[in-house]
Enzyme design. Structure first.
Site, PDB file in Angstrom:
ATOM      1  N   THR A  34       0.833  -1.212   0.000  1.00  0.00           N
ATOM      2  CA  THR A  34       0.000   0.000   0.000  1.00  0.00           C
ATOM      3  C   THR A  34       0.867   1.261   0.000  1.00  0.00           C
ATOM      4  OG1 THR A  34      -1.772  -1.120   1.202  1.00  0.00           O
ATOM      5  CG2 THR A  34      -1.755   1.291   1.287  1.00  0.00           C
ATOM      6  N   LEU A  73       2.601   0.504   7.422  1.00  0.00           N
ATOM      7  CA  LEU A  73       2.622   1.038   6.051  1.00  0.00           C
ATOM      8  C   LEU A  73       3.801   1.953   5.728  1.00  0.00           C
ATOM      9  CD1 LEU A  73      -1.171   1.897   5.461  1.00  0.00           C
ATOM     10  CD2 LEU A  73       0.042  -0.213   4.925  1.00  0.00           C
ATOM     11  N   CYS A  96      -8.590   2.633   7.086  1.00  0.00           N
ATOM     12  CA  CYS A  96      -7.965   3.847   7.587  1.00  0.00           C
ATOM     13  C   CYS A  96      -9.039   4.847   7.972  1.00  0.00           C
ATOM     14  CB  CYS A  96      -7.084   4.457   6.505  1.00  0.00           C
ATOM     15  SG  CYS A  96      -8.010   4.787   4.993  1.00  0.00           S
ATOM     16  N   LYS A 102     -10.312  -3.379  -0.710  1.00  0.00           N
ATOM     17  CA  LYS A 102      -9.787  -4.350   0.261  1.00  0.00           C
ATOM     18  C   LYS A 102     -10.514  -4.156   1.580  1.00  0.00           C
ATOM     19  CE  LYS A 102      -6.239  -7.020   1.966  1.00  0.00           C
ATOM     20  NZ  LYS A 102      -4.821  -6.863   1.795  1.00  0.00           N
ATOM     21  N   ILE A 133      -9.517 -11.343   3.458  1.00  0.00           N
ATOM     22  CA  ILE A 133      -9.580 -10.376   4.537  1.00  0.00           C
ATOM     23  C   ILE A 133      -8.229  -9.674   4.710  1.00  0.00           C
ATOM     24  CG2 ILE A 133     -11.349 -11.627   5.820  1.00  0.00           C
ATOM     25  CD1 ILE A 133      -9.173 -12.617   7.755  1.00  0.00           C
ATOM     26  N   GLY A 156      -2.098 -15.285   8.583  1.00  0.00           N
ATOM     27  CA  GLY A 156      -1.600 -16.657   8.532  1.00  0.00           C
ATOM     28  C   GLY A 156      -2.709 -17.660   8.827  1.00  0.00           C
ATOM     29  N   GLY A 204      -6.394 -15.046   3.415  1.00  0.00           N
ATOM     30  CA  GLY A 204      -6.368 -15.194   4.865  1.00  0.00           C
ATOM     31  C   GLY A 204      -5.886 -16.590   5.199  1.00  0.00           C
ATOM     32  N   GLY A 231      -0.587 -14.542   1.262  1.00  0.00           N
ATOM     33  CA  GLY A 231       0.089 -13.476   1.997  1.00  0.00           C
ATOM     34  C   GLY A 231       1.226 -14.009   2.837  1.00  0.00           C
ATOM     35  N   THR A 232       0.945 -14.262   4.104  1.00  0.00           N
ATOM     36  CA  THR A 232       1.961 -14.650   5.085  1.00  0.00           C
ATOM     37  C   THR A 232       2.788 -15.857   4.641  1.00  0.00           C
ATOM     38  OG1 THR A 232       0.594 -13.710   6.824  1.00  0.00           O
ATOM     39  CG2 THR A 232       2.232 -15.325   7.513  1.00  0.00           C
TER      40      THR A 232
HETATM   41  C1  LIG Z   1       3.769  -8.058   6.967  1.00  0.00           C
HETATM   42  C2  LIG Z   1       2.434  -7.758   6.349  1.00  0.00           C
HETATM   43  C3  LIG Z   1       2.258  -6.565   5.659  1.00  0.00           C
HETATM   44  C4  LIG Z   1       1.017  -6.259   5.081  1.00  0.00           C
HETATM   45  N1  LIG Z   1       0.861  -5.092   4.393  1.00  0.00           N
HETATM   46  C5  LIG Z   1      -0.333  -4.806   3.811  1.00  0.00           C
HETATM   47  C6  LIG Z   1      -0.491  -3.621   3.050  1.00  0.00           C
HETATM   48  O1  LIG Z   1       0.440  -2.829   2.856  1.00  0.00           O
HETATM   49  N2  LIG Z   1      -1.712  -3.381   2.514  1.00  0.00           N
HETATM   50  C7  LIG Z   1      -2.791  -4.255   2.651  1.00  0.00           C
HETATM   51  O2  LIG Z   1      -3.880  -3.986   2.135  1.00  0.00           O
HETATM   52  N3  LIG Z   1      -2.638  -5.403   3.354  1.00  0.00           N
HETATM   53  C8  LIG Z   1      -1.449  -5.688   3.921  1.00  0.00           C
HETATM   54  N4  LIG Z   1      -1.294  -6.860   4.615  1.00  0.00           N
HETATM   55  C9  LIG Z   1      -2.427  -7.801   4.712  1.00  0.00           C
HETATM   56  C10 LIG Z   1      -2.318  -8.941   3.683  1.00  0.00           C
HETATM   57  O3  LIG Z   1      -2.341  -8.442   2.356  1.00  0.00           O
HETATM   58  C11 LIG Z   1      -3.471  -9.960   3.860  1.00  0.00           C
HETATM   59  O4  LIG Z   1      -4.684  -9.280   3.647  1.00  0.00           O
HETATM   60  C12 LIG Z   1      -3.524 -10.601   5.237  1.00  0.00           C
HETATM   61  O5  LIG Z   1      -2.222 -10.806   5.741  1.00  0.00           O
HETATM   62  C13 LIG Z   1      -4.285 -11.929   5.241  1.00  0.00           C
HETATM   63  O6  LIG Z   1      -3.684 -12.875   4.369  1.00  0.00           O
HETATM   64  P1  LIG Z   1      -2.578 -13.967   4.874  1.00  0.00           P
HETATM   65  O7  LIG Z   1      -3.120 -14.589   6.109  1.00  0.00           O
HETATM   66  O8  LIG Z   1      -2.410 -14.896   3.729  1.00  0.00           O
HETATM   67  O9  LIG Z   1      -1.320 -13.171   5.158  1.00  0.00           O
HETATM   68  C14 LIG Z   1      -0.068  -7.167   5.206  1.00  0.00           C
HETATM   69  C15 LIG Z   1       0.133  -8.375   5.898  1.00  0.00           C
HETATM   70  C16 LIG Z   1       1.345  -8.681   6.466  1.00  0.00           C
HETATM   71  C17 LIG Z   1       1.517  -9.986   7.181  1.00  0.00           C
END
Ligand SMILES: Cc1cc2nc3c(=O)[nH]c(=O)nc-3n(C[C@H](O)[C@H](O)[C@H](O)COP(=O)(O)O)c2cc1C
Length: 327
Positions: free
Chosen positions: A51, A78, A135, A169, A195, A221, A247, A269-270
Site C-alpha cells: 500500500t 505502512l 484507515c 480491500k 480479509i 496466517g 487469509g 500473503g503470510t
Molecule cells: C507483513 C504484512 C504486511 C502487510 N501489508 C499490507 C499492506 O500494505 N496493505 C494491505 O492492504 N494489506 C497488507 N497486509 C495484509 C495482507 O495483504 C493480507 O490481507 C492478510 O495478511 C491476510 O492474508 P494472509 O493470512 O495470507 O497473510 C499485510 C500483511 C502482512 C503480514
C-alpha cells in the site's frame, strides 16, 4: 481427469487464480535476491503492490512482528516512499514484472484518495487499483472500511476518476463485512478483496507490557483462515462483483476452499514469507485439488459451499476429503 486454471478478473486474463496479498511479497527485493530468474518463474498471476500513501511514511516503531502458534502479528505501519517516490522509483521496476500490476493505495481523506487514484491510474503500467480502506477519514474520524455508507461515498467519488478496475480491500474487523462489500459495490467497485489482518496484540513475557512498538497489530496466517472463509462466503453471497479471497492460504486445498466459498481469485500473503515460491506451489496444488474433486476449472468449483446440499450433491466424485490443509 485434469483441470485448467485460467481465470478472468475485471477484464484481466490470468493464467491461474493465485495472486499475492498486498505487503506480503516485495518483488523489488526478490528480484535483487533471485535475479531475472524471478521474472521467468514469477509465482503470482498478478502482482499487488504494498500500500502506498500520499506522503512517505517510516512505519511503526519496532518491534513490528510477533510469531503466534499459527501465524503472526505485524504492526509494520505502512512504511512507503509516498506517491512521488513510488511513481519515480518503484513503478518502473514493478512494470518489468511479467504479470498485470495492481497498485494498492490508502489515504485519510477523499481528496487525497482522489489524488492517489488519479495519478496512479493515469500510468499505463498499472492494470488496476486496490483501495485499502482500513484507515480513518480525517473529516469524520470513522474508519472508512468499517462503515458501508463511508465506503460507498468514497467509491462514488473515486469511480469517475478512472475506467481501470477498482478493488476494495475489506477489513475483517467489523460485525458485517457483507454490508460494507455491498456499499463498495453500490459505489461502483469492480471487485472486493478480503480479509485484511485481524486486530491483535501480544504481551512481552518479561515485562507484561505490549510486545509490539505500536502496542497492537494485525494477525495473519493459518490462524485467521477459518474466519476469512466465513467472511468470504458471507460477502460472496451478498455481491455480484468478483471476490478475491485471502487469509491463511498455504496450500492448493486452502485455495480451493476459498473458491468453493465464492472467491474468483485467491491471494497468498503470510505463507510467502516462509516460502517465496508459495504462489506457484499453491497454483500447482490447486490444479491437482480441482481435478481430484472432479472440477474442470475454478469457475465450476466457485460457490459450491454456498449452494444447498441438493444443488451440490451432483458433484463431488472425490475419493478422499481434502478439506484440511496439509500444513
Ligand atoms: C507483513 C504484512 C504486511 C502487510 N501489508 C499490507 C499492506 O500494505 N496493505 C494491505 O492492504 N494489506 C497488507 N497486509 C495484509 C495482507 O495483504 C493480507 O490481507 C492478510 O495478511 C491476510 O492474508 P494472509 O493470512 O495470507 O497473510 C499485510 C500483511 C502482512 C503480514
Amino acid at each position: 481427469m485434469s483441470a485448467s486454471l485460467p481465470v478472468e478478473l475485471c477484464g484481466l486474463s490470468l493464467p491461474h487464480p493465485v495472486i499475492n496479498g498486498s505487503g506480503c511479497f516485495d518483488a523489488i527485493a526478490a528480484r535483487r535476491a533471485f535475479g531475472d530468474e524471478l521474472l521467468e518463474r514469477f509465482p503470482f498471476a498478478a502482482f499487488v503492490s504494498k500500500t502506498i500513501t500520499p506522503e512517505a511514511r517510516t512505519g511503526n516503531p519496532p518491534p513490528r512482528l510477533w510469531e503466534t502458534p499459527a501465524g503472526m502479528i505485524n504492526s509494520i505501519g505502512l512504511p512507503n516512499k509516498g506517491l512521488r517516490g513510488f511513481l519515480e522509483q518503484d513503478l518502473p521496476r514493478l512494470a518489468e514484472l511479467p504479470v498485470p500490476l495492481i497498485v494498492s493505495v490508502m489515504a485519510t481523506s477523499r481528496e487525497d484518495f482522489g489524488r492517489l487514484v488519479g495519478k496512479v491510474a493515469a500510468r499505463p503500467e498499472v492494470a488496476a487499483l486496490e483501495l485499502n480502506v482500513s484507515c480513518p477519514n480525517v473529516h469524520s474520524g470513522l474508519i472508512v472500511g468499517e462503515q458501508p455508507a463511508e465506503t460507498e461515498a468514497l467509491l462514488a467519488e473515486l469511480r469517475p476518476l478512472t475506467a481501470k478496475p477498482l478493488i476494495v480491500k475489506l477489513t475483517p474487523n467489523v460485525a458485517d463485512p457483507a454490508a460494507v462489500a455491498v456499499g463498495a459495490e453500490q459505489g461502483g467497485a469492480d471487485a472486493v478483496s478480503l480479509i485484511n489482518t485481524l486486530k491483535a496484540t501480544a504481551i512481552h513475557p518479561a515485562t507484561q507490557r505490549p510486545w509490539l512498538g505500536a502496542g497492537r497489530g494485525g494477525l495473519s496466517g493459518p490462524a485467521v483462515r477459518a474466519v476469512a472463509l466465513a467472511q468470504v462466503a458471507a460477502v460472496a453471497a451478498a455481491v455480484a462483483i468478483p471476490v478475491i479471497g485471502m487469509g491463511g492460504i498455504a496450500s492448493g486445498a486452502d485455495a480451493l476452499a476459498f473458491i468453493a466459498s465464492g472467491a474468483s481469485v485467491v491471494a497468498v500473503g503470510t505463507e510467502s514469507f516462509r516460502d517465496p515460491a508459495a504462489g506457484a506451489r499453491v497454483a500447482a496444488e490447486l490444479e491437482e485439488a480441482l481435478a481430484k474433486c472432479g472440477f474442470e476449472d475454478p469457475a465450476e468449483a466457485r460457490g459450491m459451499a454456498l449452494q444447498s446440499p441438493s444443488q451440490s450433491e451432483k458433484r463431488l466424485q472425490t475419493e478422499e476429503p481434502i478439506g484440511r490443509s496439509a500444513r
